[in-house]
Motif scaffolding. Structure first.
Motif, short mmCIF file in Angstrom:
data_model
loop_
_atom_site.label_atom_id
_atom_site.label_comp_id
_atom_site.label_asym_id
_atom_site.label_seq_id
_atom_site.Cartn_x
_atom_site.Cartn_y
_atom_site.Cartn_z
N THR A 94 0.90 -1.17 0.19
CA THR A 94 0.19 0.02 -0.03
C THR A 94 0.96 1.33 -0.12
O THR A 94 0.66 2.21 -0.80
CB THR A 94 -0.95 -0.10 1.27
OG1 THR A 94 -1.91 -1.07 1.06
CG2 THR A 94 -1.64 1.17 1.33
N ILE A 95 1.97 1.26 0.82
CA ILE A 95 2.83 2.37 0.96
C ILE A 95 3.45 2.60 -0.44
O ILE A 95 3.43 3.58 -1.00
CB ILE A 95 4.01 2.18 1.99
CG1 ILE A 95 3.16 2.35 3.23
CG2 ILE A 95 5.11 3.30 1.77
CD1 ILE A 95 4.35 1.95 4.49
N LEU A 96 4.07 1.48 -1.21
CA LEU A 96 4.72 1.63 -2.35
C LEU A 96 3.86 2.18 -3.60
O LEU A 96 4.24 2.70 -4.52
CB LEU A 96 5.13 0.29 -2.92
CG LEU A 96 6.41 -0.31 -1.88
CD1 LEU A 96 6.84 -1.73 -2.53
CD2 LEU A 96 7.79 0.56 -2.27
N GLN A 101 -0.36 8.43 0.67
CA GLN A 101 0.46 9.63 0.35
C GLN A 101 -0.08 10.62 -0.47
O GLN A 101 -0.69 10.54 -1.40
CB GLN A 101 1.90 9.21 0.05
CG GLN A 101 3.08 10.04 0.10
CD GLN A 101 4.33 9.60 0.06
OE1 GLN A 101 4.59 8.89 -1.18
NE2 GLN A 101 5.44 9.75 0.98
N GLU A 102 0.41 11.72 -0.19
CA GLU A 102 0.07 13.18 -0.87
C GLU A 102 0.40 12.89 -2.30
O GLU A 102 1.43 12.17 -2.58
CB GLU A 102 0.79 14.33 -0.12
CG GLU A 102 -0.15 14.60 1.07
CD GLU A 102 0.57 16.05 1.60
OE1 GLU A 102 1.47 16.76 0.98
OE2 GLU A 102 -0.10 16.63 2.70
N ALA A 108 3.93 8.37 -4.28
CA ALA A 108 2.90 8.78 -5.07
C ALA A 108 3.26 9.09 -6.34
O ALA A 108 2.91 8.81 -7.43
CB ALA A 108 1.89 9.62 -4.28
N ILE A 109 4.35 10.15 -6.52
CA ILE A 109 4.78 10.41 -7.58
C ILE A 109 5.15 9.28 -8.65
O ILE A 109 4.96 9.17 -9.74
CB ILE A 109 5.82 11.40 -7.68
CG1 ILE A 109 5.54 12.59 -6.92
CG2 ILE A 109 6.61 11.54 -8.75
CD1 ILE A 109 6.61 13.86 -6.62
N LEU A 114 3.69 4.83 -13.62
CA LEU A 114 3.93 3.38 -13.93
C LEU A 114 2.57 3.08 -14.68
O LEU A 114 1.57 3.21 -14.31
CB LEU A 114 3.93 2.55 -12.64
CG LEU A 114 5.03 2.86 -11.71
CD1 LEU A 114 5.10 1.78 -10.43
CD2 LEU A 114 6.40 2.37 -12.36
N GLU A 115 2.75 2.11 -15.71
CA GLU A 115 1.84 1.49 -16.53
C GLU A 115 1.39 0.05 -16.17
O GLU A 115 0.64 -0.41 -16.22
CB GLU A 115 2.30 2.10 -17.86
CG GLU A 115 1.16 1.34 -19.15
CD GLU A 115 1.61 1.73 -20.22
OE1 GLU A 115 1.27 3.09 -20.84
OE2 GLU A 115 2.41 0.93 -20.80
N THR A 116 2.82 -0.64 -15.78
CA THR A 116 2.48 -1.98 -15.45
C THR A 116 3.44 -2.10 -14.06
O THR A 116 4.33 -1.85 -13.62
CB THR A 116 3.41 -2.69 -16.49
OG1 THR A 116 2.81 -2.52 -17.57
CG2 THR A 116 3.10 -4.24 -16.27
N LEU A 117 2.42 -3.00 -13.20
CA LEU A 117 2.98 -3.08 -11.99
C LEU A 117 3.04 -4.91 -12.08
O LEU A 117 1.76 -5.54 -11.98
CB LEU A 117 2.24 -2.65 -10.70
CG LEU A 117 2.48 -3.22 -9.33
CD1 LEU A 117 3.96 -2.42 -9.17
CD2 LEU A 117 1.71 -2.57 -8.51
N HIS A 118 4.16 -5.42 -12.00
CA HIS A 118 4.39 -6.82 -12.15
C HIS A 118 3.88 -7.56 -10.57
O HIS A 118 4.17 -6.88 -9.65
CB HIS A 118 5.57 -7.41 -12.38
CG HIS A 118 6.02 -6.78 -13.88
ND1 HIS A 118 5.59 -7.43 -15.03
CD2 HIS A 118 6.83 -5.80 -14.18
CE1 HIS A 118 6.12 -7.00 -16.11
NE2 HIS A 118 6.82 -5.78 -15.65
N GLU A 119 3.60 -8.65 -10.58
CA GLU A 119 3.20 -9.45 -9.42
C GLU A 119 4.20 -9.19 -8.43
O GLU A 119 5.54 -9.47 -8.61
CB GLU A 119 2.82 -10.91 -9.83
CG GLU A 119 2.27 -11.71 -8.73
CD GLU A 119 0.77 -11.22 -8.58
OE1 GLU A 119 0.21 -11.50 -7.32
OE2 GLU A 119 0.02 -10.62 -9.41
N PRO A 120 4.01 -9.00 -7.22
CA PRO A 120 5.02 -8.71 -6.33
C PRO A 120 5.66 -10.10 -5.83
O PRO A 120 4.81 -10.95 -5.87
CB PRO A 120 4.45 -8.04 -5.01
CG PRO A 120 2.66 -8.18 -5.10
CD PRO A 120 2.60 -8.33 -6.77
#
Length: 212
Positions: A94-96, A101-102, A108-109, A114-120
């Motif tokens: 959640t933090i990542l 976050q603002e 947040a920036i 990011l367009e793709t978040l691969h499986e953690p």
């Protein structure tokens, strides 16, 4: 005003990227090459997310953007310490994600680019830094092998010390420059030698850097 979960991360961090020493991003300049590729890690010495403690956990991520980071279309693969409980894993993800976050703060920036978040991946993650020696490492067996050593004077091999001071930085206020060699595999495969490394103290919360 948006209300965020109370959280904090504090501990040594290290960024390895494919740019020249110092990284043009720190000067609001374009990357050394067409795109940005990086492996980032931090050791949370003290941390929490609400009532969930995050002390002594390690986190790493690999990143790749086809152009400058601010142009987006990036991809990321997170690696979370296998010792983390289910609650701790969710808290760190959640933090990542920047959700707590603002929008103008670091996580947040980066998440917005990011367009793709691969499986953690939940695996043995080790992040070690020694700013005095200008050395560090990020290791996830079979997926990240990152090593940091001092920049050397090409004439006599002496250690060359350089620091960045960013009074209004959004990731850190000060960092030591060093030389990175890193290879990554998995969803994002990278290989770089003699490129930029930055060693710093991560101290972050829902409103960005905690400067006190």
């Amino acid at each position: 005003m948006t209300s965020y979960v109370d959280w904090r991360l504090r501990g040594p961090g290290v960024d390895l990227c494919n740019c020249d020493y110092g990284c043009p991003c720190q000067f609001n300049a374009l990357p050394t090459h067409d795109g940005c590729e990086a492996a980032v890690g931090f050791h949370i010495v003290v941390g929490h997310f609400g009532k969930v403690r995050l002390d002594n956990l390690h986190v790493a991520c690999t990143f790749a953007w086809p152009g400058p980071i601010h142009e987006g279309h990036g991809q990321c693969q997170p690696f979370i310490d296998e010792r983390a409980t289910a609650e701790q894993r969710q808290a760190l993800l959640t933090i990542l994600s920047g959700q707590e976050q603002e929008p103008t703060a670091f996580f947040a920036i980066f998440a917005s680019t990011l367009e793709t978040l691969h499986e953690p991946q939940f695996l043995p993650v080790e992040v070690h830094t020694d700013r005095a020696a200008l050395t560090a490492s990020i290791r996830v067996p079979g997926l990240i092998d990152g090593r940091v050593e001092p920049i050397r004077n090409p004439m006599d091999g002496a250690v060359h010390r350089v620091s960045l001071l960013l009074p209004e930085g959004f990731e850190f206020g000060e960092a030591d420059c060093a030389s990175a060699t890193f290879d990554t595999w998995g969803a994002i495969a990278l290989s770089h030698t003699g490129t930029n490394a930055l060693l710093y103290e991560l101290h972050m919360g829902p409103h960005g850097i905690i400067r006190a």
